[in-house]
Scaffold this motif. Structure first.
Motif, PDB file in Angstrom:
ATOM      1  N   MET A   1      16.303 -33.942 -24.684  1.00  9.92           N
ATOM      2  CA  MET A   1      16.551 -35.283 -25.300  1.00  9.92           C
ATOM      3  C   MET A   1      14.969 -35.816 -24.792  1.00  9.92           C
ATOM      4  O   MET A   1      14.384 -35.697 -23.777  1.00  9.92           O
ATOM      5  N   ILE A   2      14.715 -36.566 -25.522  1.00  8.96           N
ATOM      6  CA  ILE A   2      13.416 -37.331 -25.546  1.00  8.96           C
ATOM      7  C   ILE A   2      13.458 -38.751 -24.668  1.00  8.96           C
ATOM      8  O   ILE A   2      14.560 -39.401 -24.855  1.00  8.96           O
ATOM      9  N   ILE A   3      12.699 -38.794 -23.515  1.00 10.15           N
ATOM     10  CA  ILE A   3      12.518 -39.991 -22.750  1.00 10.15           C
ATOM     11  C   ILE A   3      11.935 -40.953 -23.373  1.00 10.15           C
ATOM     12  O   ILE A   3      10.847 -40.915 -23.606  1.00 10.15           O
ATOM     13  N   PRO A   4      12.573 -42.157 -23.905  1.00 12.60           N
ATOM     14  CA  PRO A   4      11.691 -43.397 -24.629  1.00 12.60           C
ATOM     15  C   PRO A   4      11.164 -44.355 -23.819  1.00 12.60           C
ATOM     16  O   PRO A   4      10.057 -44.517 -24.074  1.00 12.60           O
ATOM     17  N   ILE A   5      10.901 -44.123 -22.348  1.00 10.41           N
ATOM     18  CA  ILE A   5      10.096 -45.089 -21.455  1.00 10.41           C
ATOM     19  C   ILE A   5       9.449 -44.249 -20.672  1.00 10.41           C
ATOM     20  O   ILE A   5       9.877 -43.106 -20.126  1.00 10.41           O
ATOM     21  N   LYS A   6       8.575 -45.058 -19.879  1.00  8.85           N
ATOM     22  CA  LYS A   6       7.818 -44.403 -18.861  1.00  8.85           C
ATOM     23  C   LYS A   6       7.903 -45.478 -17.730  1.00  8.85           C
ATOM     24  O   LYS A   6       7.830 -46.756 -17.935  1.00  8.85           O
ATOM     25  N   ILE A   7       7.943 -44.913 -16.424  1.00  6.84           N
ATOM     26  CA  ILE A   7       7.794 -45.804 -15.184  1.00  6.84           C
ATOM     27  C   ILE A   7       6.497 -45.566 -14.464  1.00  6.84           C
ATOM     28  O   ILE A   7       6.440 -44.611 -13.999  1.00  6.84           O
ATOM     29  N   THR A   8       5.853 -46.528 -14.362  1.00  5.21           N
ATOM     30  CA  THR A   8       4.418 -46.304 -13.536  1.00  5.21           C
ATOM     31  C   THR A   8       4.965 -46.226 -12.280  1.00  5.21           C
ATOM     32  O   THR A   8       6.033 -46.490 -11.539  1.00  5.21           O
ATOM     33  N   GLU A   9       3.861 -45.941 -11.320  1.00  2.17           N
ATOM     34  CA  GLU A   9       4.002 -45.353  -9.851  1.00  2.17           C
ATOM     35  C   GLU A   9       4.460 -46.698  -9.171  1.00  2.17           C
ATOM     36  O   GLU A   9       5.144 -46.623  -8.359  1.00  2.17           O
ATOM     37  N   LYS A  10       3.468 -47.917  -9.607  1.00  2.00           N
ATOM     38  CA  LYS A  10       3.896 -49.012  -8.997  1.00  2.00           C
ATOM     39  C   LYS A  10       5.314 -49.674  -9.073  1.00  2.00           C
ATOM     40  O   LYS A  10       6.220 -50.071  -8.304  1.00  2.00           O
ATOM     41  N   ALA A  11       6.045 -49.507 -10.260  1.00  3.13           N
ATOM     42  CA  ALA A  11       7.306 -49.859 -10.627  1.00  3.13           C
ATOM     43  C   ALA A  11       8.144 -48.881  -9.959  1.00  3.13           C
ATOM     44  O   ALA A  11       9.142 -49.297  -9.377  1.00  3.13           O
ATOM     45  N   GLU A  12       7.892 -47.447  -9.807  1.00  4.41           N
ATOM     46  CA  GLU A  12       8.749 -46.567  -9.332  1.00  4.41           C
ATOM     47  C   GLU A  12       8.729 -47.032  -7.820  1.00  4.41           C
ATOM     48  O   GLU A  12      10.155 -47.012  -7.337  1.00  4.41           O
ATOM     49  N   THR A  13       7.866 -47.260  -7.240  1.00  2.00           N
ATOM     50  CA  THR A  13       7.633 -47.677  -5.863  1.00  2.00           C
ATOM     51  C   THR A  13       8.632 -48.932  -5.502  1.00  2.00           C
ATOM     52  O   THR A  13       9.385 -48.925  -4.643  1.00  2.00           O
ATOM     53  N   GLU A  14       8.391 -49.912  -6.431  1.00  3.88           N
ATOM     54  CA  GLU A  14       9.623 -51.098  -6.465  1.00  3.88           C
ATOM     55  C   GLU A  14      10.902 -50.808  -6.609  1.00  3.88           C
ATOM     56  O   GLU A  14      11.601 -51.437  -5.741  1.00  3.88           O
ATOM     57  N   ILE A  15      11.214 -50.174  -7.492  1.00  2.00           N
ATOM     58  CA  ILE A  15      12.541 -49.501  -7.816  1.00  2.00           C
ATOM     59  C   ILE A  15      12.951 -49.070  -6.494  1.00  2.00           C
ATOM     60  O   ILE A  15      14.305 -49.256  -6.036  1.00  2.00           O
ATOM     61  N   ARG A  16      12.403 -48.008  -6.217  1.00  2.00           N
ATOM     62  CA  ARG A  16      12.974 -47.393  -5.038  1.00  2.00           C
ATOM     63  C   ARG A  16      13.263 -48.113  -3.581  1.00  2.00           C
ATOM     64  O   ARG A  16      14.001 -48.267  -3.001  1.00  2.00           O
ATOM     65  N   ASN A  17      12.103 -48.942  -3.509  1.00  2.00           N
ATOM     66  CA  ASN A  17      12.494 -50.139  -2.396  1.00  2.00           C
ATOM     67  C   ASN A  17      13.478 -50.985  -2.664  1.00  2.00           C
ATOM     68  O   ASN A  17      14.310 -51.358  -1.602  1.00  2.00           O
ATOM     69  N   ILE A  18      13.981 -51.371  -3.798  1.00  2.00           N
ATOM     70  CA  ILE A  18      15.167 -52.194  -4.155  1.00  2.00           C
ATOM     71  C   ILE A  18      16.445 -51.381  -3.804  1.00  2.00           C
ATOM     72  O   ILE A  18      17.358 -51.989  -3.267  1.00  2.00           O
ATOM     73  N   ILE A  19      16.342 -50.212  -4.258  1.00  2.00           N
ATOM     74  CA  ILE A  19      17.558 -49.123  -4.128  1.00  2.00           C
ATOM     75  C   ILE A  19      17.969 -49.266  -2.470  1.00  2.00           C
ATOM     76  O   ILE A  19      18.965 -49.351  -2.148  1.00  2.00           O
ATOM     77  N   GLU A  20      16.843 -49.109  -1.738  1.00  2.00           N
ATOM     78  CA  GLU A  20      16.775 -48.620  -0.231  1.00  2.00           C
ATOM     79  C   GLU A  20      17.272 -50.109   0.311  1.00  2.00           C
ATOM     80  O   GLU A  20      18.218 -50.075   1.301  1.00  2.00           O
ATOM     81  N   THR A  21      16.551 -51.091   0.119  1.00  2.00           N
ATOM     82  CA  THR A  21      16.696 -52.511   0.801  1.00  2.00           C
ATOM     83  C   THR A  21      17.831 -53.452   0.322  1.00  2.00           C
ATOM     84  O   THR A  21      18.437 -54.192   1.136  1.00  2.00           O
ATOM     85  N   LYS A  22      18.270 -53.276  -0.878  1.00  2.00           N
ATOM     86  CA  LYS A  22      19.403 -54.189  -1.304  1.00  2.00           C
ATOM     87  C   LYS A  22      20.542 -53.446  -1.378  1.00  2.00           C
ATOM     88  O   LYS A  22      21.637 -53.905  -2.014  1.00  2.00           O
TER      89      LYS A  22
END
Length: 104
Positions: free
Chosen positions: A1-22
């Motif tokens: 499967m082709i992955i259509p999007i990329k997540i930058t390192e800054k966005a990845e850090t913020e997503i992980r932060n949201i997952i953990e804190t929310k």
């Protein structure tokens, strides 16, 4: 499967932060989607959700991601980034397939 999007390192850090804190439940995925398409063009959406039948499931940098199958073509080449400045803070979508302004 082709992955259509990329997540930058800054966005990845913020997503992980949201997952953990929310307290996002373990069975939820990051949902990436599009809305609209009228005169103003597409607007993009991020959220957390459980998988539905019409979803493509993928993993990007260890983050479980859902994209509705009919949205995949609109997200091809998109980079999800996170901007934090004095004037604003939030996720941004940048199409890496389009030329940059200085490339024109």
């Amino acid at each position: 499967m082709i992955i259509p999007i990329k997540i930058t390192e800054k966005a990845e850090t913020e997503i992980r932060n949201i997952i953990e804190t929310k307290n996002i439940p373990k069975d939820y995925f990051l949902r990436v989607g599009v809305k609209g398409g009228g005169c103003g063009g597409m607007s993009y959406a991020l959220g957390f959700d459980k998988p539905k039948e019409a979803d493509e499931k993928m993993e990007i940098n260890g983050i479980p991601v859902l994209i509705e199958k009919r949205h995949v073509m609109f997200l091809m080449g998109m980079n999800i980034d996170f901007y934090e400045g004095e004037d604003a803070r939030g996720f941004t979508f940048v199409n890496s397939d389009l030329p940059k302004r200085h490339d024109l």
